[in-house]
Scaffold this motif. Structure first.
Motif, mmCIF file in Angstrom:
data_model
loop_
_atom_site.group_PDB
_atom_site.id
_atom_site.type_symbol
_atom_site.label_atom_id
_atom_site.label_comp_id
_atom_site.label_asym_id
_atom_site.label_seq_id
_atom_site.Cartn_x
_atom_site.Cartn_y
_atom_site.Cartn_z
ATOM 1 N N ALA A 1 -55.959 5.916 82.501
ATOM 2 C CA ALA A 1 -56.781 6.905 83.204
ATOM 3 C C ALA A 1 -56.279 8.318 82.936
ATOM 4 O O ALA A 1 -57.068 9.250 82.758
ATOM 5 N N LEU A 2 -54.966 8.486 82.892
ATOM 6 C CA LEU A 2 -54.390 9.796 82.578
ATOM 7 C C LEU A 2 -54.731 10.206 81.150
ATOM 8 O O LEU A 2 -55.119 11.347 80.885
ATOM 9 N N VAL A 3 -54.588 9.297 80.218
ATOM 10 C CA VAL A 3 -54.879 9.595 78.814
ATOM 11 C C VAL A 3 -56.336 10.031 78.646
ATOM 12 O O VAL A 3 -56.646 10.950 77.878
ATOM 13 N N ALA A 4 -57.237 9.390 79.376
ATOM 14 C CA ALA A 4 -58.666 9.733 79.273
ATOM 15 C C ALA A 4 -58.944 11.160 79.720
ATOM 16 O O ALA A 4 -59.938 11.759 79.296
ATOM 17 N N CYS A 5 -58.074 11.723 80.565
ATOM 18 C CA CYS A 5 -58.247 13.099 81.054
ATOM 19 C C CYS A 5 -57.619 14.135 80.124
ATOM 20 O O CYS A 5 -57.805 15.334 80.317
ATOM 21 N N HIS A 6 -56.822 13.704 79.151
ATOM 22 C CA HIS A 6 -56.167 14.581 78.175
ATOM 23 C C HIS A 6 -55.321 15.678 78.828
ATOM 24 O O HIS A 6 -55.507 16.869 78.527
ATOM 25 N N PRO A 7 -54.397 15.329 79.713
ATOM 26 C CA PRO A 7 -53.534 16.375 80.276
ATOM 27 C C PRO A 7 -52.579 16.911 79.222
ATOM 28 O O PRO A 7 -52.289 16.253 78.216
ATOM 29 N N ALA A 8 -52.073 18.129 79.469
ATOM 30 C CA ALA A 8 -51.111 18.715 78.547
ATOM 31 C C ALA A 8 -49.792 17.966 78.589
ATOM 32 O O ALA A 8 -49.165 17.717 77.567
ATOM 33 N N VAL A 9 -49.368 17.596 79.782
ATOM 34 C CA VAL A 9 -48.091 16.920 79.977
ATOM 35 C C VAL A 9 -48.148 16.213 81.315
ATOM 36 O O VAL A 9 -48.896 16.613 82.209
ATOM 37 N N VAL A 10 -47.392 15.159 81.471
ATOM 38 C CA VAL A 10 -47.294 14.445 82.740
ATOM 39 C C VAL A 10 -45.897 14.640 83.299
ATOM 40 O O VAL A 10 -44.901 14.331 82.628
ATOM 41 N N LEU A 11 -45.827 15.155 84.526
ATOM 42 C CA LEU A 11 -44.561 15.353 85.230
ATOM 43 C C LEU A 11 -44.499 14.357 86.369
ATOM 44 O O LEU A 11 -45.383 14.333 87.229
ATOM 45 N N ASN A 12 -43.470 13.537 86.375
ATOM 46 C CA ASN A 12 -43.348 12.470 87.367
ATOM 47 C C ASN A 12 -42.110 12.703 88.215
ATOM 48 O O ASN A 12 -40.989 12.768 87.692
ATOM 49 N N ALA A 13 -42.318 12.799 89.524
ATOM 50 C CA ALA A 13 -41.182 12.984 90.432
ATOM 51 C C ALA A 13 -40.306 11.743 90.468
ATOM 52 O O ALA A 13 -39.101 11.828 90.728
ATOM 53 N N ALA A 14 -40.909 10.590 90.215
ATOM 54 C CA ALA A 14 -40.192 9.321 90.315
ATOM 55 C C ALA A 14 -39.797 8.809 88.930
ATOM 56 O O ALA A 14 -39.991 9.477 87.907
ATOM 57 N N GLU A 15 -39.264 7.601 88.905
ATOM 58 C CA GLU A 15 -38.905 6.934 87.648
ATOM 59 C C GLU A 15 -40.153 6.305 87.043
ATOM 60 O O GLU A 15 -40.810 5.486 87.688
ATOM 61 N N SER A 16 -40.457 6.648 85.838
ATOM 62 C CA SER A 16 -41.632 6.071 85.182
ATOM 63 C C SER A 16 -41.432 4.597 84.879
ATOM 64 O O SER A 16 -42.385 3.824 84.826
ATOM 65 N N LEU B 1 -46.072 -0.931 81.233
ATOM 66 C CA LEU B 1 -46.572 -0.456 79.940
ATOM 67 C C LEU B 1 -46.987 1.004 79.941
ATOM 68 O O LEU B 1 -47.256 1.572 78.880
ATOM 69 N N GLY B 2 -47.075 1.633 81.107
ATOM 70 C CA GLY B 2 -47.628 2.977 81.206
ATOM 71 C C GLY B 2 -46.938 4.042 80.368
ATOM 72 O O GLY B 2 -47.615 4.782 79.627
ATOM 73 N N PRO B 3 -45.615 4.194 80.442
ATOM 74 C CA PRO B 3 -44.951 5.253 79.672
ATOM 75 C C PRO B 3 -45.224 5.167 78.167
ATOM 76 O O PRO B 3 -45.455 6.184 77.516
ATOM 77 N N GLN B 4 -45.200 3.969 77.614
ATOM 78 C CA GLN B 4 -45.457 3.815 76.183
ATOM 79 C C GLN B 4 -46.876 4.230 75.826
ATOM 80 O O GLN B 4 -47.122 4.823 74.773
ATOM 81 N N ILE B 5 -47.837 3.946 76.703
ATOM 82 C CA ILE B 5 -49.223 4.328 76.460
ATOM 83 C C ILE B 5 -49.357 5.847 76.401
ATOM 84 O O ILE B 5 -50.060 6.396 75.552
ATOM 85 N N LEU B 6 -48.670 6.544 77.308
ATOM 86 C CA LEU B 6 -48.709 8.009 77.304
ATOM 87 C C LEU B 6 -48.108 8.567 76.011
ATOM 88 O O LEU B 6 -48.675 9.468 75.382
ATOM 89 N N LEU B 7 -46.969 8.015 75.606
ATOM 90 C CA LEU B 7 -46.333 8.497 74.379
ATOM 91 C C LEU B 7 -47.194 8.203 73.154
ATOM 92 O O LEU B 7 -47.305 9.037 72.251
#
Length: 397
Positions: free
Chosen positions: A57-72, A80-86
């Protein structure tokens, strides 16, 4: 890459380091954030163990960068989420802590490596994830998977005890007016590959005319595909007003004690509805409802099917999904299985070829009969007359 194309280099006079700049969009719930996230924004989330659906869902929005307060990736299981973003080229910085969540919506942030700035002020410092760190975290998570299996089993037993009347006897399932007895049911969840699976089932839907049940945002997926849902089931947190007012029958998923946060929204829209108090997820509620109302077959799109997908959901209630599938039994079929087994009786292009072949056979049959030969000679004579008339017309001009 996607992220590199959308991030703008920036140099601050107070802090000479270059960075990547964008307006902040802040929300602790990733699902809620993606509704207002646009290309080039800086997504600020607090999401421990980013799951596959959230990452897509994040990838579909094309953000510039994802900042996560927690541990990804916390190490609980190999999410699988972090690898998908990368893989999408979107930078990921996590372990940023609570300070990053205090950033006001719309604030211009500059991300320089693992540091986040608002103007010249350092807001937070975390870990910039890359292929090496993500791979190492996944390897570590796989080693600790046995602990998660034990916890999952314990949650499953607890759910079995608390919901035995519902699972075994269907006690508590509300009655709906939509006729389901003896019909096929298609349950659509906005989950894994729901768009592709929905497209693959178009022929089956057109010919079988199943009852269409949208689970929260799955109702919008049905509408986007060109149909109208018969039932909408869920806590109403990710479905649009358009879907809720499309005429579908609405079943509001409530907590076991009867609290239904989504009910107020449905009442505000004036949509008729019933309430279904149950532990577990809304997709479980949809399956139990279809089964109790006598569905002949239940086809699921976008739901959780594998152990990793259960764990990827990141909640104890996923144990209910496992038991619900045992309860529904042989009626439940994954959409991918239907698309592989089902083939339409005849496609449109096959029908056209059949008609053309029939016409050709008819013409050949007529050509060998006396009447057919006479008709052919007359047709050819008329054609010669037409050609001669056209020739004279142009010669005369």
């Amino acid at each position: 890459m996607v992220g590199d194309m959308r991030l703008r280099p920036h140099r601050s006079t107070a802090d000479p380091g270059t960075g990547l700049v964008g307006p902040a969009r802040v929300d602790r719930r990733t699902k809620a954030l993606t509704k207002r996230l646009s290309s080039g924004d800086v997504a600020v989330i607090d999401h421990r163990d980013i799951d596959r659906v959230s990452a897509e869902a994040l990838v579909a929005c094309h953000p510039a960068v994802v900042l996560n307060a927690a541990e990804s990736t916390s190490g609980r299981y190999p999410n699988l989420g972090p690898q998908i973003l990368l893989d999408a080229g979107i930078p990921l910085v996590d372990h940023l802590g609570a300070d990053v969540m205090a950033v006001k919506e719309g604030t211009t942030l500059r991300v320089d490596g693992n540091r986040v700035y608002a103007g010249s002020q350092l807001v937070a410092e975390g870990v910039l994830q890359d292929e090496t760190t993500v791979t190492a975290a996944l390897d570590e998570a796989r080693e600790g998977l046995s602990d998660q299996l034990e916890a999952f089993a314990a949650n499953t037993l607890a759910y079995m005890v608390s919901e035995r009347d519902l699972l075994l006897d269907g006690i508590g399932v509300p009655k709906v007016s939509t006729p389901i007895e003896g019909r096929g049911v298609l349950i659509v969840v906005r989950g894994y590959h729901y768009k592709e699976d929905l497209a693959m089932l178009r022929s089956w839907i057109r010919e079988s005319k199943p009852v269409l049940i949208g689970v929260d945002g799955g109702a919008d997926a049905i509408i986007e595909a060109g149909w109208t849902p018969d039932l909408i089931v869920g806590d109403m947190d990710s479905v649009s007003d358009k879907a809720l007012t499309c005429g579908a029958e609405i079943v509001v998923h409530a907590y076991r004690d009867g609290r239904a946060p989504g009910q107020a929204r449905v009442e505000r829209l004036g949509a008729p509805h019933v309430v279904f108090p149950a532990t577990g997820t809304s997709e479980d509620v949809a399956m139990l409802l279809a089964d109790d109302m006598g569905a002949e077959i239940i086809v699921a799109i976008g739901t959780h099917a594998t152990l990793i997908e259960f764990l990827d959901k990141g909640r104890n209630g996923m144990a209910s999904t496992f038991l619900t599938r045992l309860r529904v039994g042989g009626k439940l079929v994954d959409a991918k299985g239907v698309s592989r087994l089902y083939r339409p009786s005849i496609s449109n292009w096959q029908l056209v070829l059949l008609v053309l072949a029939g016409l050709a056979a008819l013409l050949v049959a007529l050509a060998v009969t006396p009447a057919g030969q006479a008709a052919t000679e007359i047709t050819l004579a008329r054609w010669d007359d037409l050609v001669s008339w056209v020739s004279r017309l142009f010669q005369g001009g």
